[in-house]
Scaffold this active site. Structure first.
Site, PDB file in Angstrom:
ATOM      1  N   LYS A  70       0.812  -1.232   0.000  1.00 14.44           N
ATOM      2  CA  LYS A  70       0.000   0.000   0.000  1.00 14.44           C
ATOM      3  C   LYS A  70       0.845   1.281   0.000  1.00 14.44           C
ATOM      4  CE  LYS A  70      -4.017  -1.988   2.348  1.00 14.44           C
ATOM      5  NZ  LYS A  70      -4.930  -1.829   3.482  1.00 14.44           N
ATOM      6  N   ASP A 104     -10.505   2.889   2.365  1.00 15.54           N
ATOM      7  CA  ASP A 104     -10.846   2.523   3.752  1.00 15.54           C
ATOM      8  C   ASP A 104     -11.577   3.682   4.432  1.00 15.54           C
ATOM      9  OD1 ASP A 104      -9.837  -0.013   3.645  1.00 15.54           O
ATOM     10  OD2 ASP A 104      -7.896   0.508   4.527  1.00 15.54           O
TER      11      ASP A 104
HETATM   12  P1  NAP Z   1      -1.194  -2.221  11.387  1.00 14.67           P
HETATM   13  O1  NAP Z   1      -0.805  -1.020  10.611  1.00 14.67           O
HETATM   14  O2  NAP Z   1      -0.260  -3.392  11.464  1.00 14.67           O
HETATM   15  O3  NAP Z   1      -1.553  -1.756  12.903  1.00 14.67           O
HETATM   16  C1  NAP Z   1      -1.835  -2.714  13.883  1.00 14.67           C
HETATM   17  C2  NAP Z   1      -2.308  -2.011  15.153  1.00 14.67           C
HETATM   18  O4  NAP Z   1      -2.663  -3.022  16.121  1.00 14.67           O
HETATM   19  C3  NAP Z   1      -1.251  -1.130  15.807  1.00 14.67           C
HETATM   20  O5  NAP Z   1      -1.864  -0.028  16.422  1.00 14.67           O
HETATM   21  C4  NAP Z   1      -0.670  -2.085  16.856  1.00 14.67           C
HETATM   22  O6  NAP Z   1      -0.066  -1.440  17.962  1.00 14.67           O
HETATM   23  C5  NAP Z   1      -1.918  -2.799  17.315  1.00 14.67           C
HETATM   24  N1  NAP Z   1      -1.603  -4.077  17.961  1.00 14.67           N
HETATM   25  C6  NAP Z   1      -1.133  -5.186  17.364  1.00 14.67           C
HETATM   26  N2  NAP Z   1      -0.945  -6.164  18.299  1.00 14.67           N
HETATM   27  C7  NAP Z   1      -1.297  -5.627  19.502  1.00 14.67           C
HETATM   28  C8  NAP Z   1      -1.334  -6.121  20.828  1.00 14.67           C
HETATM   29  N3  NAP Z   1      -0.948  -7.378  21.119  1.00 14.67           N
HETATM   30  N4  NAP Z   1      -1.760  -5.311  21.831  1.00 14.67           N
HETATM   31  C9  NAP Z   1      -2.158  -4.020  21.548  1.00 14.67           C
HETATM   32  N5  NAP Z   1      -2.146  -3.502  20.283  1.00 14.67           N
HETATM   33  C10 NAP Z   1      -1.725  -4.294  19.280  1.00 14.67           C
HETATM   34  O7  NAP Z   1      -2.567  -2.837  10.854  1.00 14.67           O
HETATM   35  P2  NAP Z   1      -3.745  -2.049  10.111  1.00 14.67           P
HETATM   36  O8  NAP Z   1      -3.552  -2.152   8.654  1.00 14.67           O
HETATM   37  O9  NAP Z   1      -3.878  -0.706  10.738  1.00 14.67           O
HETATM   38  O10 NAP Z   1      -5.012  -2.979  10.471  1.00 14.67           O
HETATM   39  C11 NAP Z   1      -5.553  -3.005  11.780  1.00 14.67           C
HETATM   40  C12 NAP Z   1      -6.795  -3.901  11.782  1.00 14.67           C
HETATM   41  O11 NAP Z   1      -7.804  -3.329  10.957  1.00 14.67           O
HETATM   42  C13 NAP Z   1      -6.551  -5.312  11.231  1.00 14.67           C
HETATM   43  O12 NAP Z   1      -7.292  -6.227  12.012  1.00 14.67           O
HETATM   44  C14 NAP Z   1      -7.123  -5.243   9.825  1.00 14.67           C
HETATM   45  O13 NAP Z   1      -7.586  -6.505   9.360  1.00 14.67           O
HETATM   46  C15 NAP Z   1      -8.290  -4.303  10.046  1.00 14.67           C
HETATM   47  N6  NAP Z   1      -8.715  -3.600   8.823  1.00 14.67           N
HETATM   48  C16 NAP Z   1      -9.985  -3.836   8.410  1.00 14.67           C
HETATM   49  C17 NAP Z   1     -10.453  -3.193   7.296  1.00 14.67           C
HETATM   50  C18 NAP Z   1     -11.867  -3.441   6.864  1.00 14.67           C
HETATM   51  O14 NAP Z   1     -12.217  -3.115   5.731  1.00 14.67           O
HETATM   52  N7  NAP Z   1     -12.694  -3.977   7.740  1.00 14.67           N
HETATM   53  C19 NAP Z   1      -9.613  -2.332   6.561  1.00 14.67           C
HETATM   54  C20 NAP Z   1      -8.320  -2.120   7.014  1.00 14.67           C
HETATM   55  C21 NAP Z   1      -7.875  -2.776   8.154  1.00 14.67           C
HETATM   56  P3  NAP Z   1       1.507  -1.060  17.931  1.00 14.67           P
HETATM   57  O15 NAP Z   1       1.598   0.234  17.188  1.00 14.67           O
HETATM   58  O16 NAP Z   1       1.871  -0.948  19.359  1.00 14.67           O
HETATM   59  O17 NAP Z   1       2.208  -2.200  17.220  1.00 14.67           O
END
Ligand code: NAP
Length: 287
Positions: A70, A104
């Site tokens: 991305k 998104d």
């Molecule tokens: P990302 O950039 O990898 O961010 C992950 C986030 O989760 C960070 O804030 C991270 O905190 C936190 N995290 C991970 N493990 C953790 C833990 N054990 N305890 C506390 N916080 C934790 O991922 P992303 O792309 O933003 O996606 C986040 C979620 O949104 C995913 O589940 C994804 O599938 C979902 N999503 C859904 C859609 C949809 O259309 N429904 C679209 C986009 C994303 P740190 O900064 O501390 O690592």
């Protein structure tokens, strides 16, 4: 390659097998009787720039881009304002040049509009969990709808602070330990972490302090009903789940590539939900 009379788009990722985008777009193509194709393209990071450079020659009118491409997609295209603000592009199309956006943002907003109509009249204070790419899309969307204050809590506090620097005074960075105390005056709670996703740790949260008019949104969609959504439903709160966002974010790309604005219908939702069910039921790996 694609026959000249067939419009084709694809999702590019590495890996890409998990993507539900082909299911969604091919459903709409069939529903609207459009002679088109939507395919998966597994492209490793080192080959991504070359692949994008040859997108039109491969017969594609555009593409979705998923992990880990991305940010590269943003750099290799002409992004709109929202893709630039989010720092990532997930939808590409040709308009003389290769343009990009981040759907998104509208996926999140339109899902909220559908699940909690007129929500933005009452939400002045939101609590957002997470500070990754999805959180940035949520912040951008909430700001465009006039939400005055967004408290961002993240495990890594520095990433929440960074969002405060990027998006300005409406963002208040908070530490994860402050979660319970921030809930009392939250009109909207959004989970944009991976917590609650199948095979990831659970989100430990007690919603008892949320006001009874609050709305809960979870971006996680495997499982579709996350423990957070289940808890919010038990409290009688309005909910917006991650599957709804996934479906709504796909609308713009389809319209750009195939010239028809499709609808997110209960039938489509049921189709994707059924496809996700086996993945949601898989046991987490033993650690
Ligand atoms: P990302 O950039 O990898 O961010 C992950 C986030 O989760 C960070 O804030 C991270 O905190 C936190 N995290 C991970 N493990 C953790 C833990 N054990 N305890 C506390 N916080 C934790 O991922 P992303 O792309 O933003 O996606 C986040 C979620 O949104 C995913 O589940 C994804 O599938 C979902 N999503 C859904 C859609 C949809 O259309 N429904 C679209 C986009 C994303 P740190 O900064 O501390 O690592």
């Amino acid at each position: 390659m694609t026959a000249a009379n067939v419009r084709a788009a694809c999702v590019i990722g590495w890996p890409v097998e998990h993507s539900r985008s082909p299911l969604i777009h091919n459903y709409w193509l069939k529903h609207h009787g459009i002679a088109g194709e939507y395919r998966r393209e597994a492209v490793p990071p080192d080959d991504f720039a070359d692949f994008l450079g040859s997108l039109a020659a491969r017969g594609y009118v555009g593409a979705n881009v998923t992990v880990p491409h991305k940010e590269a997609a943003l750099a290799l295209s002409e992004p709109d304002e929202r893709a630039r603000a989010v720092g990532a592009a997930n939808t590409l199309w040709f308009d003389g040049v290769l343009r990009s956006t981040n759907t998104d943002v509208e996926g999140f907003l339109r899902n909220l509009d559908a699940c909690a109509p007129k929500w933005d009249r009452d939400v002045s204070n939101a609590v957002l969990l997470g500070a990754g790419g999805a959180a940035r899309a949520v912040i951008y969307g909430l700001i465009t709808r006039g939400v005055g204050r967004i408290v961002v809590l993240n495990r890594t506090f520095g990433r929440a602070e960074l969002l405060q620097q990027i998006f300005g005074a409406r963002i208040q960075a908070a530490r994860w330990e402050e979660l319970y105390s921030t809930l009392a005056d939250a009109a909207l709670l959004v989970n944009a972490t991976t917590l609650g996703m199948r095979s990831k740790p659970q989100l430990a949260i007690n919603l008892a302090r949320l006001p009874s008019q609050a709305i809960v949104a979870d971006l996680v969609y495997v499982p579709v009903e996350t423990p957070l959504i289940a808890q919010a439903k038990r409290r009688g709160l309005r909910c917006a789940d991650g599957l709804g966002m996934l479906l709504h974010q796909a609308v713009r790309g389809f319209a750009l590539w195939f010239g028809t604005t499709p609808e997110v219908t209960p039938e489509l939702r049921a189709l994707v939900e059924a496809d996700l069910a086996p993945a949601a039921a898989e046991r987490p790996p033993v650690t």
